[in-house]
Design a protein around this motif. Structure first.
Motif, PDB file in Angstrom:
ATOM      1  N   VAL A   1       0.843  -1.199   0.000  1.00 16.49           N
ATOM      2  CA  VAL A   1       0.000   0.000   0.000  1.00 16.49           C
ATOM      3  C   VAL A   1       0.874   1.244   0.000  1.00 16.49           C
ATOM      4  O   VAL A   1       2.053   1.207   0.392  1.00 16.49           O
ATOM      5  CB  VAL A   1      -0.940   0.054   1.231  1.00 16.49           C
ATOM      6  N   ARG A   2       0.279   2.354  -0.426  1.00 19.15           N
ATOM      7  CA  ARG A   2       0.923   3.674  -0.379  1.00 19.15           C
ATOM      8  C   ARG A   2      -0.045   4.667   0.239  1.00 19.15           C
ATOM      9  O   ARG A   2      -1.263   4.515   0.107  1.00 19.15           O
ATOM     10  CB  ARG A   2       1.318   4.128  -1.784  1.00 19.15           C
ATOM     11  N   GLY A   3       0.510   5.692   0.887  1.00 18.10           N
ATOM     12  CA  GLY A   3      -0.316   6.725   1.512  1.00 18.10           C
ATOM     13  C   GLY A   3      -0.457   6.473   3.000  1.00 18.10           C
ATOM     14  O   GLY A   3      -0.565   5.324   3.451  1.00 18.10           O
ATOM     15  N   ALA A   4      -0.457   7.546   3.778  1.00 16.39           N
ATOM     16  CA  ALA A   4      -0.471   7.425   5.229  1.00 16.39           C
ATOM     17  C   ALA A   4      -1.698   6.669   5.744  1.00 16.39           C
ATOM     18  O   ALA A   4      -1.597   5.848   6.676  1.00 16.39           O
ATOM     19  CB  ALA A   4      -0.411   8.825   5.854  1.00 16.39           C
ATOM     20  N   ARG A   5      -2.864   6.912   5.143  1.00 16.34           N
ATOM     21  CA  ARG A   5      -4.076   6.240   5.618  1.00 16.34           C
ATOM     22  C   ARG A   5      -3.998   4.737   5.418  1.00 16.34           C
ATOM     23  O   ARG A   5      -4.322   3.963   6.334  1.00 16.34           O
ATOM     24  CB  ARG A   5      -5.298   6.826   4.893  1.00 16.34           C
ATOM     25  N   ARG A   6      -3.555   4.317   4.264  1.00 17.19           N
ATOM     26  CA  ARG A   6      -3.470   2.883   3.996  1.00 17.19           C
ATOM     27  C   ARG A   6      -2.340   2.223   4.785  1.00 17.19           C
ATOM     28  O   ARG A   6      -2.462   1.052   5.190  1.00 17.19           O
ATOM     29  CB  ARG A   6      -3.300   2.648   2.495  1.00 17.19           C
ATOM     30  N   VAL A   7      -1.244   2.941   4.991  1.00 15.31           N
ATOM     31  CA  VAL A   7      -0.171   2.382   5.811  1.00 15.31           C
ATOM     32  C   VAL A   7      -0.675   2.161   7.237  1.00 15.31           C
ATOM     33  O   VAL A   7      -0.375   1.134   7.875  1.00 15.31           O
ATOM     34  CB  VAL A   7       1.074   3.293   5.798  1.00 15.31           C
TER      35      VAL A   7
END
Length: 476
Positions: free
Chosen positions: A102-108
């Motif tokens: 995953v990429r992006g703070a929310r998905r991390v």
């Protein structure tokens, strides 16, 4: 599925007569072909759709645990089969790590919560979060090359995944059936099934080469015909299939065989499903081992055809519409607009578009290394729903008549990875009088039968170690 059921029954009842009818001229040339599916030993290690996020941000691992439990049953049977002469060649299965990307703070953040939710379960022990760019690059050099790590990027990493050549496995299982006396009819198609007065079934079978017709009588019929199973179950007239319909979704992939690329990507890496995409539409970049050779495969990009099989007919979908399922189909047509929009968007993709999407996983990918390929058809189950008319079911569904004389399998993922528990269900439902006497042999095949391994860590360790030895599996 059919090959698995055949092997189980040959072991349990070697004196029974058995005939295997195959529409094509080879074993496993449709859905089980290694190029018609992803080859993932689906055990919920990397498939994010099996671990949805609840409204409060917590992760629901219920389906992941269920799918993993089912795969453990299948894996135990393969180990038994390898040690008892059913499978002679263990190269159909290869140890390959599974990862979620995953990429992006929310998905991390989601991935971190997913790891914490899974790691306490014995079936998922050892699953890691990888968010350090250097460690990411060490494990997945191809995906790291040319990547901008300024955006938060992470993996869930499970070292104990597998790649499976289900075509090679099906050939061995059916080979065992034939060695033990089963008859085979290749290039033959079942056109109709009718119930005889004594409760048995008469099958009308056509030789696809000569067009000659003949009939076969059987006391039990299993319909494991992939997307064509719906049509045959409908023709049987059993009430259990009423209200069921099917919606075909094709798959396209990009494939590469450069040794430099396969050496730089030793894993199966699944991303998050796109908005509106069905669960089987989550993009993944996989190492495949087919006929002893390493390949990379990326996709799927959805395609569409009215055929229910890759080698089917364009009339498959319209001929499946019946008075008893038209409401189900219309209900899905109204409620699944996001899926329809997703499919329309996929159909508009050009080859440059597909390469652009690949570069989200492998930024340095070159057009010249990758070739397009068409994978198999998947027929998603549509079932009746009182509130909406009909709903799409993205799982695997076993249908059986009330008297157990006929059964069949509908649906796709996780499919072949759960073949053994699905076929044990068929045995229990269709042969309730014999099943108790079969249990001692079945427990030799599947020592954990009837036990939830997630609640019995010592037993899980025992059967896992046994399977690893029997199948010559060592973590990559």
């Amino acid at each position: 599925m059919s090959a698995t059921l055949g092997a189980l029954l040959r072991r349990l009842e070697p004196g029974w007569s058995m005939t295997i009818v195959e529409r094509l001229d080879a074993v496993g040339a449709e859905s089980s072909s290694p190029w018609n599916n992803a080859g993932t030993g689906h055990s919920a290690l990397c498939e994010l759709n099996y671990t949805p996020q609840r409204a409060d941000g917590s992760i629901d691992i219920t389906k992941a645990v269920r799918v993993n439990e089912q795969f453990q049953v299948t894996r135990q049977f393969w180990a038994y089969a390898a040690e008892n002469g059913i499978l002679g060649d263990r190269s159909f299965i290869t140890a390959i790590p599974h990862a979620s990307f995953v990429r992006g703070a929310r998905r991390v953040g989601y991935l971190r919560r997913r790891q914490r939710a899974l790691a306490g379960n014995p079936l998922f022990a050892g699953i890691e979060v990888i968010d350090d760019p250097g460690e990411f690059a060490r494990r997945l050099p191809l995906m790291a090359a040319g990547r901008d790590f300024s955006e938060p990027t992470a993996l869930n990493w499970a070292a104990h995944g597998t790649d499976v050549d289900f075509g090679a496995l099906a050939r061995q299982l059916l080979g065992y059936c034939v060695r033990e006396g089963a008859a085979t009819l290749f290039g033959h198609e079942v056109r109709n099934l009718t119930r005889a007065s004594d409760g048995s079934w008469t099958l009308l079978i056509v030789n696809r080469r000569t067009r000659a017709k003949h009939r076969l009588n059987a006391r039990f019929v299993f319909v494991g015909a992939g997307g064509d199973a719906l049509r045959l179950l409908q023709r049987s007239g059993i009430s259990d299939v009423k209200g069921f319909a099917g919606f075909p979704i094709g798959g396209r992939f990009l494939r590469a065989h450069s040794p430099a690329l396969t050496a730089a990507h030793r894993a199966k890496v699944y991303g998050a499903p796109a908005p509106g995409a069905p669960p089987l539409g989550a993009l993944h970049l996989d190492l495949r081992v087919v006929h002893g050779k390493s390949w990379l495969m990326f996709g799927p990009y959805a395609g569409w055809s009215p055929k229910f099989l890759k080698h089917g007919r364009v009339t498959d979908l319209p001929r499946s519409v019946r008075p008893d399922n038209v409401v189900s189909m219309l209900g899905v047509g109204v409620s699944e607009m996001t899926l329809l929009n997703y499919l329309l968007g996929q159909l508009r993709l050009s080859e440059p578009d597909r390469m652009r999407i690949l570069r989200e996983f492998a930024p340095s990918a070159r057009d010249s290394d990758w070739q397009p390929m068409v994978a198999g058809q998947r027929v998603q189950v549509i079932r009746r729903d009182r509130r909406r008319g009909g709903v799409l079911d993205f799982g695997t569904t076993v249908l059986a008549s009330a008297d157990g004389s006929i059964a069949g399998l509908l649906g796709g993922s996780p499919g072949a990875s759960t073949a053994v528990p699905a076929m044990l269900d068929v045995l229990q439902r269709c042969f309730p009088d014999r099943y108790p006497s079969w249990l001692p042999t079945l427990k030799e095949m599947v020592p954990s039968l009837g036990v939830e391994l997630s609640r019995e860590p010592a037993l899980f360790d025992e059967v896992w170690s046994w399977g690893t030895r029997a199948l010559n599996l060592e973590a990559a």
